[in-house]
Design a protein around this motif. Structure first.
Motif, PDB file in Angstrom:
ATOM      1  N   ARG A 360      97.287  91.931  64.286  1.00  0.00           N
ATOM      2  CA  ARG A 360      95.796  91.835  64.145  1.00  0.00           C
ATOM      3  C   ARG A 360      95.070  92.659  64.578  1.00  0.00           C
ATOM      4  O   ARG A 360      93.772  92.766  64.128  1.00  0.00           O
ATOM      5  N   SER A 363      95.100  95.527  61.584  1.00  0.00           N
ATOM      6  CA  SER A 363      94.872  94.659  60.075  1.00  0.00           C
ATOM      7  C   SER A 363      94.761  93.355  60.032  1.00  0.00           C
ATOM      8  O   SER A 363      95.422  92.805  60.725  1.00  0.00           O
ATOM      9  N   SER A 364      93.976  92.880  59.021  1.00  0.00           N
ATOM     10  CA  SER A 364      93.718  91.533  58.527  1.00  0.00           C
ATOM     11  C   SER A 364      94.512  91.038  57.195  1.00  0.00           C
ATOM     12  O   SER A 364      94.416  90.064  56.930  1.00  0.00           O
TER      13      SER A 364
END
Length: 464
Positions: A360, A363-364
């Motif tokens: 996390r 990136s989401s």
């Protein structure tokens, strides 16, 4: 301290003289190892942070930068092998109290490095477009990847001269010097990333290009510091030492060739294997490759622990073989391995418990996080094998046993890793997770092969 008992480590091998106390041996191992471990760990952490910063631009940026990794290291192959030779030879000369020859090793290695840097960087710049296409770049990553690669490769001579000096310092046991050089270089890299990637405090927002420029600024600072470390008359390594000349000496060149040739073959096999492995993953698509690249950055943290202890192994093993104390060289090698095991178990436990939480930070995107949850479980297993084989390999290289480590790389990295990854990814249909299963098999084989060789003791009789 039973885990770090010198006589139990030697097993049936008789000591060649009086052995220092266990506490002294353990303390010396830590004194040499901790700066190298910290340097490698923070360098990996910098790469980690670098990817986080680039990741703010999107998965395409992570993939674009990641695609350049193996072509870049392919360009560095000859220099990485030179560094192994330099560290091993300087360690032997220091152990044998031959300071003049140690300095000659450094001078001749620097001259060779400067020439090879120019010969390699020129074609890399010219054929960058084709190289990145072959590496698996796609329409949404190609332009950025080529730009990043050309900027990084354009500074190749700056990087390689720094690497050689730092390798010589590590061989001489000056691991703190190499650590300080890299810490400042990497810190400056991160600062410039912060200013140039998204544009802060009036600096332009250059995106991926900014990340490349930041790296070059960091490399340049590293070279200045590395040169400063060998311009001090009271330093063991001094460029203007009284016997230093630019005349090549056949004995030193022969020793460099003996170690570097095996190390170079190893590096070629490593890079071919890594390259083919990366191509197989790149063909899965941008999101999958971004998730893979994040995982490789995470596993780089644990690699740093093994790498740091491997550097300590090169120095301690090489110096004691130079003194004619192969028994103490073996003790230091196993002490490094046991410290590494304790560290690896702690890191593996953390990775196993963290799940996709670490992902996390990068990136989401749901797909990347889904991949991350599975990859982190595999990494927890890989860490233990990885740290062990990296340290064993470092000890063998410190002894000059580079031909055997080259054979290991051929079997495990150049053949087993890409073939098993391809088999798991495509015919068996495991996708990205299949690539990580292939990586696990590679690490297991390297551990078995390097540990068996170290236990045999054949490395103790190699002459340099």
């Amino acid at each position: 301290m039973l885990f770090f008992n010198a006589r139990s480590v030697l097993e049936r091998q008789p000591p060649l003289g009086e052995l220092p106390a266990d506490k002294v041996l353990f303390t010396d191992t830590l004194k040499t190892a901790w700066p190298a471990m910290l340097e490698s760990f923070l360098a990996a952490l910098i790469t980690f942070a670098d990817t986080v910063m680039v990741g703010a631009l999107g998965s395409y940026a992570i993939a674009a930068v990641g695609l350049t990794a193996q072509p870049r290291f392919l360009c560095l192959s000859i220099f990485l092998s030179m560094n192994i030779a330099v560290a091993a030879l300087v360690a032997r000369r220091k152990g044998a109290e031959k300071r003049s020859e140690a300095n000659q090793v450094l001078i001749q290695a620097l001259c060779l490095t400067a020439v090879f840097s120019l010969l390699i960087s020129a074609p890399a710049l010219i054929f960058a477009d084709s190289v990145l296409r072959f590496a698996g770049s796609r329409d949404d990553t190609h332009v950025q990847a080529v730009m990043y690669f050309r900027i990084i490769v354009g500074s190749l001579i700056v990087q390689t001269l720094t690497l050689v000096i730092n390798a010589a310092q590590r061989g001489a046991g000056n691991t703190k010097t190499a650590m300080k050089n890299n810490l400042v270089s990497n810190a400056l890299n991160i600062l410039c990333n912060y200013l140039l990637i998204e544009g802060r405090f009036g600096f332009p927002a250059l995106g991926v290009k900014g990340a490349a420029i930041a790296s070059v600024i960091g490399f340049s600072a590293g070279l200045v510091l590395a040169l400063a470390s060998v311009l001090k008359p009271d330093s063991y390594l001094f460029l203007f030492y009284r016997s230093n000349t630019l005349r090549f000496r056949s004995g030193i060149l022969s020793s460099l060739h003996k170690v570097a040739s095996g190390a170079f073959i190893e590096q070629v096999f490593l890079r071919i294997g890594f390259f083919l492995y990366a191509v197989a993953v790149a063909n899965l698509g941008t999101s999958a490759f971004a998730a893979h690249q994040i995982g490789m950055n995470i596993i780089g943290i644990s690699f740093a622990v093994g790498d740091g202890l491997g550097v300590a192994g090169i120095s301690l093993v090489g110096q004691n073989l130079g003194r004619g104390r192969s028994d103490i060289a073996k003790i230091y090698g196993i002490f490094c391995q046991r410290i590494g095991l304790l560290c690896a178990l702690c890191i593996a436990a953390f990775y196993a418990a963290s799940g996709s939480a670490v992902y996390r930070l990068f990136s989401s995107e749901p797909l990347i996080l889904e991949y991350g949850s599975l990859i982190m479980k595999i990494i927890a297993l890989i860490v233990i094998l990885q740290v062990a084989q990296v340290i064993c390999g470092g000890c063998l290289r410190g002894a000059g046993d580079t031909r055997y480590t080259a054979l290991v790389s051929l079997i495990s990295v150049a053949i087993i890793r890409p073939l098993s990854a391809w088999l798991f990814v495509y015919p068996l249909g495991f996708g990205l997770i299949g690539a990580w299963l292939g990586l696990t098999l590679d690490q297991f084989m390297r551990f078995i092969l390097t540990w068996t060789r170290f236990k045999s003791g054949k490395w103790q009789s190699i002459e340099l």
